[in-house]
Design a protein around this motif. Structure first.
Motif, mmCIF file in Angstrom:
data_model
loop_
_atom_site.group_PDB
_atom_site.id
_atom_site.type_symbol
_atom_site.label_atom_id
_atom_site.label_comp_id
_atom_site.label_asym_id
_atom_site.label_seq_id
_atom_site.Cartn_x
_atom_site.Cartn_y
_atom_site.Cartn_z
ATOM 1 N N MET A 150 0.924 -1.248 0.186
ATOM 2 C CA MET A 150 0.095 0.030 -0.020
ATOM 3 C C MET A 150 0.953 1.317 0.059
ATOM 4 N N ALA A 151 1.911 1.406 0.824
ATOM 5 C CA ALA A 151 2.832 2.333 0.885
ATOM 6 C C ALA A 151 3.647 2.455 -0.537
ATOM 7 N N GLN A 152 4.171 1.606 -0.989
ATOM 8 C CA GLN A 152 4.514 1.590 -2.238
ATOM 9 C C GLN A 152 3.530 2.136 -3.390
ATOM 10 N N GLN A 153 2.436 1.844 -3.208
ATOM 11 C CA GLN A 153 1.699 2.411 -4.250
ATOM 12 C C GLN A 153 1.042 3.702 -3.990
ATOM 13 N N LYS A 154 1.285 4.287 -2.880
ATOM 14 C CA LYS A 154 0.759 5.675 -2.719
ATOM 15 C C LYS A 154 2.244 6.477 -3.230
ATOM 16 N N SER A 155 3.632 5.707 -2.924
ATOM 17 C CA SER A 155 4.807 6.545 -3.403
ATOM 18 C C SER A 155 4.791 6.366 -4.996
ATOM 19 N N ALA A 157 2.171 6.267 -7.124
ATOM 20 C CA ALA A 157 1.139 7.343 -7.475
ATOM 21 C C ALA A 157 1.667 8.733 -7.540
ATOM 22 N N SER A 158 2.478 9.181 -6.652
ATOM 23 C CA SER A 158 3.264 10.402 -6.361
ATOM 24 C C SER A 158 4.109 10.673 -7.616
ATOM 25 N N LEU A 198 3.679 2.243 -11.026
ATOM 26 C CA LEU A 198 2.494 2.319 -10.172
ATOM 27 C C LEU A 198 1.633 0.953 -10.411
ATOM 28 N N GLU A 202 0.406 -1.803 -7.730
ATOM 29 C CA GLU A 202 -1.036 -2.044 -7.546
ATOM 30 C C GLU A 202 -1.297 -3.659 -7.446
#
Length: 393
Positions: A150-155, A157-158, A198, A202
């Motif tokens: 989840m954290a990797q996905q947020k990174s 996405a940024s 990304l 996911e």
């Protein structure tokens, strides 16, 4: 010649002596018996005639009365006492380390019969406990991997958002002729890489979620891996508990004379028998002609050969579904021409109602059973049959 002459003279002398003897006295003759008077003879003849008629009549009347009033009580000596027999076996294999029973010993439900070496099963239980702890730890690791995804996905996405803004700026400058086309291509390449990262992030989330059973908030002990480990632990605990075999019911131990400590037994192998004293019944084989009025619930009396002066009360529990020949391994075939009709017997099960009878009886004892059907033969309906025959004509 002289000898012959002497013999003749001797014979002549004997004849002369016989003639000289006096005649035998006459024998006295008893006077004739006078016949009895005629009336006495007539009385005797009349008494004999009445006796000859009255005795068969009395026998016929008595026999008829017994036949008419009979048939209510059906009796058979072809009966045996039965008790449930349970084969005692171990659910686990191992070597016997403890034996607490002897042949023909009376035991109660829950009493320890024997014990198998529990050490291998205790070790297996410890291994199962370790497997449960490892499964729980694995679930926690999977939950941490899901959070990392989840954290990797947020990174990622940024990064995509930043690359998109850089590409938009480069495109605007290239359109105005301020920026070179190479800068625009570089910005586009950076945007594509960010989008790919990304997508990978996911997919990592989906994989981590699947590893948690599709539910990131699942309880640790509800995870399939942990549940499998717990089931294996329960199996190991069950095997350890089954290393001590207990009596399943009250009864008498039988055929255990050769059961000793040190013997190795396999799983499910019959070792000895337990005859349950709490489940006792009588199986009586009545002739099929005796079952006309017999039905479950009727009262009966049992006389066991072991206790000839004692009567036990019983109740008809059930009547067999067929004769013994019908359930034999090779049923009789009556299709031949030399068939002879034989009265068949059907088993009838009777339940003892005496409270103390079950303690005094043993399986296999011979018994005599008398069932009160409540129905006597009665007078034959001759006239009814005649009337029915005339109506049929």
């Amino acid at each position: 010649m002289n000898a012959v002459a002497k013999i003749d003279e001797k014979v002549t002398e004997l004849e002369m002596d016989a003639a000289a003897q006096p005649a035998t006295a006459p024998v006295a003759v008893a006077p004739p018996v006078q016949p009895a008077p005629a009336p006495m003879k007539k009385k005797r003849r009349l008494g004999r005639s009445l006796l000859m008629v009255a005795l068969p009549a009395a026998l016929a009347i008595g026999g008829g009365y017994v036949w008419v009033t009979g048939g209510r009580y059906q009796e058979t000596e072809n009966a045996n006492l039965q008790q449930a027999k349970v084969s005692i076996a171990s659910d686990t294999a191992g070597r016997i380390v403890q034996v607490d029973i002897a042949d023909n010993q009376l035991v109660k439900q829950g009493d320890v019969l024997f014990a198998i070496d529990p050490e291998p099963y205790r070790i297996a239980l410890a291994q199962a406990d370790a497997a449960v702890a490892g499964a729980r730890l694995n679930v926690e690791q999977l939950r941490a991997a899901y959070g990392q995804s989840m954290a990797q996905q947020k990174s990622d996405a940024s990064e995509v958002a930043f690359a998109q803004s850089q590409f938009d700026r480069a495109a605007d400058l290239a359109q105005k002729g301020i920026n070179a086309k190479s800068s625009l291509d570089q910005a586009k390449n950076d945007l594509d890489k960010a989008k790919q990262q990304l997508a990978v992030a996911e997919q990592g989330i989906i994989s981590a979620k699947a590893a948690l059973g599709g539910n990131p908030d699942i309880e640790t002990d509800k995870h399939p891996t942990v549940m499998a480990a717990l089931a294996a632990r329960d199996k190991a605990a069950y095997d350890l508990a089954q290393s001590t075999v207990k009596a399943p019911a009250d009864g008498v131990v039988s055929q255990a004379s050769s059961f000793k400590v040190g013997q190795y037994v396999g799983s499910g192998t019959p070792l000895f028998a337990l005859v349950e004293t709490g489940d006792t019944w009588i199986e009586a084989n009545f002739k099929e002609t005796q079952l006309t009025h017999m039905k479950p619930g009727q009262k009966a009396e049992i006389v066991v050969d072991t206790y000839p002066g004692r009567t036990f009360e019983a109740t008809v529990k059930a009547i067999g579904a067929g004769t013994g020949a019908e359930f034999s391994l090779l049923p009789a075939q009556n299709a031949t021409g030399n068939w002879v009709k034989v009265t068949q017997r059907i088993p009838v099960r009777l339940e003892l109602t005496d409270a103390d009878a079950k303690m005094a009886l043993r399986t296999g004892m011979s018994a005599t059973v008398t069932v009160d059907t409540g129905v006597a033969r009665g007078f034959p309906t001759i006239f009814g049959h005649a009337t029915a025959g005339e109506a049929a004509e």
